[in-house]
Design a protein around this motif. Sequence first.
Motif, PDB file in Angstrom:
ATOM      1  N   ARG A  73       0.832  -1.214   0.000  1.00  0.00           N
ATOM      2  CA  ARG A  73       0.000   0.000   0.000  1.00  0.00           C
ATOM      3  C   ARG A  73       0.862   1.257   0.000  1.00  0.00           C
ATOM      4  N   ARG A  74       1.937   1.251   0.771  1.00  0.00           N
ATOM      5  CA  ARG A  74       2.792   2.442   0.869  1.00  0.00           C
ATOM      6  C   ARG A  74       3.463   2.751  -0.466  1.00  0.00           C
ATOM      7  N   ILE A  75       3.982   1.726  -1.125  1.00  0.00           N
ATOM      8  CA  ILE A  75       4.672   1.952  -2.396  1.00  0.00           C
ATOM      9  C   ILE A  75       3.685   2.215  -3.529  1.00  0.00           C
ATOM     10  N   ALA A  76       2.497   1.587  -3.455  1.00  0.00           N
ATOM     11  CA  ALA A  76       1.495   1.773  -4.502  1.00  0.00           C
ATOM     12  C   ALA A  76       1.059   3.229  -4.621  1.00  0.00           C
ATOM     13  N   ARG A  77       1.157   3.985  -3.528  1.00  0.00           N
ATOM     14  CA  ARG A  77       0.798   5.411  -3.586  1.00  0.00           C
ATOM     15  C   ARG A  77       1.725   6.180  -4.533  1.00  0.00           C
ATOM     16  N   PHE A  78       2.964   5.710  -4.669  1.00  0.00           N
ATOM     17  CA  PHE A  78       3.891   6.310  -5.625  1.00  0.00           C
ATOM     18  C   PHE A  78       3.737   5.671  -7.001  1.00  0.00           C
ATOM     19  N   THR A  79       3.576   4.345  -7.007  1.00  0.00           N
ATOM     20  CA  THR A  79       3.570   3.605  -8.274  1.00  0.00           C
ATOM     21  C   THR A  79       2.364   3.933  -9.133  1.00  0.00           C
ATOM     22  N   PHE A  80       1.179   3.969  -8.524  1.00  0.00           N
ATOM     23  CA  PHE A  80      -0.055   4.102  -9.300  1.00  0.00           C
ATOM     24  C   PHE A  80      -0.089   5.352 -10.169  1.00  0.00           C
ATOM     25  N   PRO A  81       0.113   6.564  -9.608  1.00  0.00           N
ATOM     26  CA  PRO A  81       0.019   7.753 -10.470  1.00  0.00           C
ATOM     27  C   PRO A  81       1.083   7.790 -11.564  1.00  0.00           C
ATOM     28  N   ILE A  82       2.280   7.274 -11.262  1.00  0.00           N
ATOM     29  CA  ILE A  82       3.333   7.259 -12.281  1.00  0.00           C
ATOM     30  C   ILE A  82       2.978   6.299 -13.404  1.00  0.00           C
ATOM     31  N   TRP A  83       2.528   5.100 -13.041  1.00  0.00           N
ATOM     32  CA  TRP A  83       2.140   4.097 -14.028  1.00  0.00           C
ATOM     33  C   TRP A  83       0.981   4.594 -14.881  1.00  0.00           C
ATOM     34  N   LEU A  84      -0.016   5.219 -14.248  1.00  0.00           N
ATOM     35  CA  LEU A  84      -1.165   5.748 -14.988  1.00  0.00           C
ATOM     36  C   LEU A  84      -0.738   6.852 -15.939  1.00  0.00           C
ATOM     37  N   TYR A  85       0.130   7.751 -15.482  1.00  0.00           N
ATOM     38  CA  TYR A  85       0.605   8.841 -16.336  1.00  0.00           C
ATOM     39  C   TYR A  85       1.345   8.294 -17.555  1.00  0.00           C
ATOM     40  N   VAL A  86       2.206   7.303 -17.332  1.00  0.00           N
ATOM     41  CA  VAL A  86       2.967   6.719 -18.436  1.00  0.00           C
ATOM     42  C   VAL A  86       2.024   6.091 -19.460  1.00  0.00           C
ATOM     43  N   SER A  87       0.993   5.401 -18.988  1.00  0.00           N
ATOM     44  CA  SER A  87       0.042   4.758 -19.901  1.00  0.00           C
ATOM     45  C   SER A  87      -0.743   5.787 -20.714  1.00  0.00           C
ATOM     46  N   ILE A  88      -1.213   6.829 -20.048  1.00  0.00           N
ATOM     47  CA  ILE A  88      -2.006   7.853 -20.747  1.00  0.00           C
ATOM     48  C   ILE A  88      -1.149   8.631 -21.737  1.00  0.00           C
ATOM     49  N   THR A  89       0.041   9.028 -21.328  1.00  0.00           N
ATOM     50  CA  THR A  89       0.894   9.797 -22.242  1.00  0.00           C
ATOM     51  C   THR A  89       1.387   8.944 -23.409  1.00  0.00           C
ATOM     52  N   GLY A  90       1.433   7.622 -23.227  1.00  0.00           N
ATOM     53  CA  GLY A  90       1.739   6.758 -24.365  1.00  0.00           C
ATOM     54  C   GLY A  90       0.707   6.901 -25.470  1.00  0.00           C
ATOM     55  N   VAL A  91      -0.559   7.017 -25.079  1.00  0.00           N
ATOM     56  CA  VAL A  91      -1.627   7.245 -26.055  1.00  0.00           C
ATOM     57  C   VAL A  91      -1.511   8.642 -26.661  1.00  0.00           C
ATOM     58  N   VAL A  92      -1.215   9.625 -25.822  1.00  0.00           N
ATOM     59  CA  VAL A  92      -1.098  11.004 -26.290  1.00  0.00           C
ATOM     60  C   VAL A  92       0.030  11.141 -27.313  1.00  0.00           C
ATOM     61  N   VAL A  93       1.162  10.502 -27.060  1.00  0.00           N
ATOM     62  CA  VAL A  93       2.282  10.540 -28.012  1.00  0.00           C
ATOM     63  C   VAL A  93       1.857   9.955 -29.356  1.00  0.00           C
ATOM     64  N   PHE A  94       1.121   8.849 -29.325  1.00  0.00           N
ATOM     65  CA  PHE A  94       0.636   8.254 -30.581  1.00  0.00           C
ATOM     66  C   PHE A  94      -0.294   9.214 -31.323  1.00  0.00           C
ATOM     67  N   VAL A  95      -1.179   9.890 -30.586  1.00  0.00           N
ATOM     68  CA  VAL A  95      -2.094  10.838 -31.222  1.00  0.00           C
ATOM     69  C   VAL A  95      -1.318  11.951 -31.925  1.00  0.00           C
ATOM     70  N   PHE A  96      -0.300  12.476 -31.285  1.00  0.00           N
ATOM     71  CA  PHE A  96       0.535  13.497 -31.912  1.00  0.00           C
ATOM     72  C   PHE A  96       1.188  12.963 -33.192  1.00  0.00           C
ATOM     73  N   LEU A  97       1.759  11.778 -33.109  1.00  0.00           N
ATOM     74  CA  LEU A  97       2.436  11.204 -34.286  1.00  0.00           C
ATOM     75  C   LEU A  97       1.424  10.862 -35.387  1.00  0.00           C
ATOM     76  N   LYS A  98       0.261  10.408 -34.988  1.00  0.00           N
ATOM     77  CA  LYS A  98      -0.782  10.098 -35.978  1.00  0.00           C
ATOM     78  C   LYS A  98      -1.202  11.347 -36.735  1.00  0.00           C
ATOM     79  N   ALA A  99      -1.281  12.471 -36.037  1.00  0.00           N
ATOM     80  CA  ALA A  99      -1.713  13.720 -36.673  1.00  0.00           C
ATOM     81  C   ALA A  99      -0.639  14.347 -37.549  1.00  0.00           C
ATOM     82  N   TYR A 100       0.642  14.130 -37.209  1.00  0.00           N
ATOM     83  CA  TYR A 100       1.726  14.852 -37.896  1.00  0.00           C
ATOM     84  C   TYR A 100       2.703  13.974 -38.660  1.00  0.00           C
ATOM     85  N   ALA A 101       2.778  12.681 -38.314  1.00  0.00           N
ATOM     86  CA  ALA A 101       3.845  11.868 -38.909  1.00  0.00           C
ATOM     87  C   ALA A 101       3.329  10.669 -39.688  1.00  0.00           C
ATOM     88  N   TYR A 102       2.336   9.964 -39.184  1.00  0.00           N
ATOM     89  CA  TYR A 102       1.890   8.733 -39.831  1.00  0.00           C
ATOM     90  C   TYR A 102       1.000   9.033 -41.029  1.00  0.00           C
TER      91      TYR A 102
END
Length: 218
Positions: free
Chosen positions: A189-218
């Motif tokens: 529980r103690r470590i999950a408080r750090f892990t969860f928001p970082i993991w969620l941010y990485v997952s969401i920004t992975g989609v955001v990066v694809f959207v940027f590349l889809k609009a400008y590069a692909y």
Amino acid sequence: MDSQFACQQRRWSEIGARMLFGGDQTFVEFSKFCDLIIDMEQTEISPRPVVGAIVVVSGLAVSFLLWLLYVHHASADFAGRWMFLPALNALLNGLCAVALCVGLYFIKHRKREAHRTSMLLAFAFSSAFLVSYIVNHALHGDTIFPGHGPVRTLYLSILASHIILSIVALPMVLTTFFFSLTGRFAMHRRIARFTFPIWLYVSITGVVVFVFLKAYAY
């Protein structure tokens, strides 16, 4: 004696963090994570060797990915082939983010088995993403963002934060799962408080990066 060992362990953790992650802010966050591990209660089998192995394996994995991104040159034979992989990567990141949010909902409502299932699904999606990501970059290499001006600055800022936090997330996710699967729920529980928001941010920004590349590069 235990105090001396803890101090030595803390020093090695800090040195390893500097070697793996470099950045000052990232080091501060990871140092907090290391402090949680060092201050944990003793159990029958000390988790320190396992956590140390996780950090080493994560460092090797990150080194391989950096080599794949910045040293490896993709063969021209696969140009124009398997072009569905970037979209698959974004889909897997999106599914991981959904599974993480569902898992958070379940644990807030004390549905522990459902929470565990959701988090294992999130881990499975992230693992599948990692395989797909490696295959995509091995075949096609890195994609250069062609945009200019403020949009390029925004894209590079999001990409930089995504890469840095994904490096931090890897050992944290593995350690969080280790504590859960071995029944050390207080530390989980103690470590999950750090892990969860970082993991969620990485997952969401992975989609955001694809959207940027889809609009400008692909």
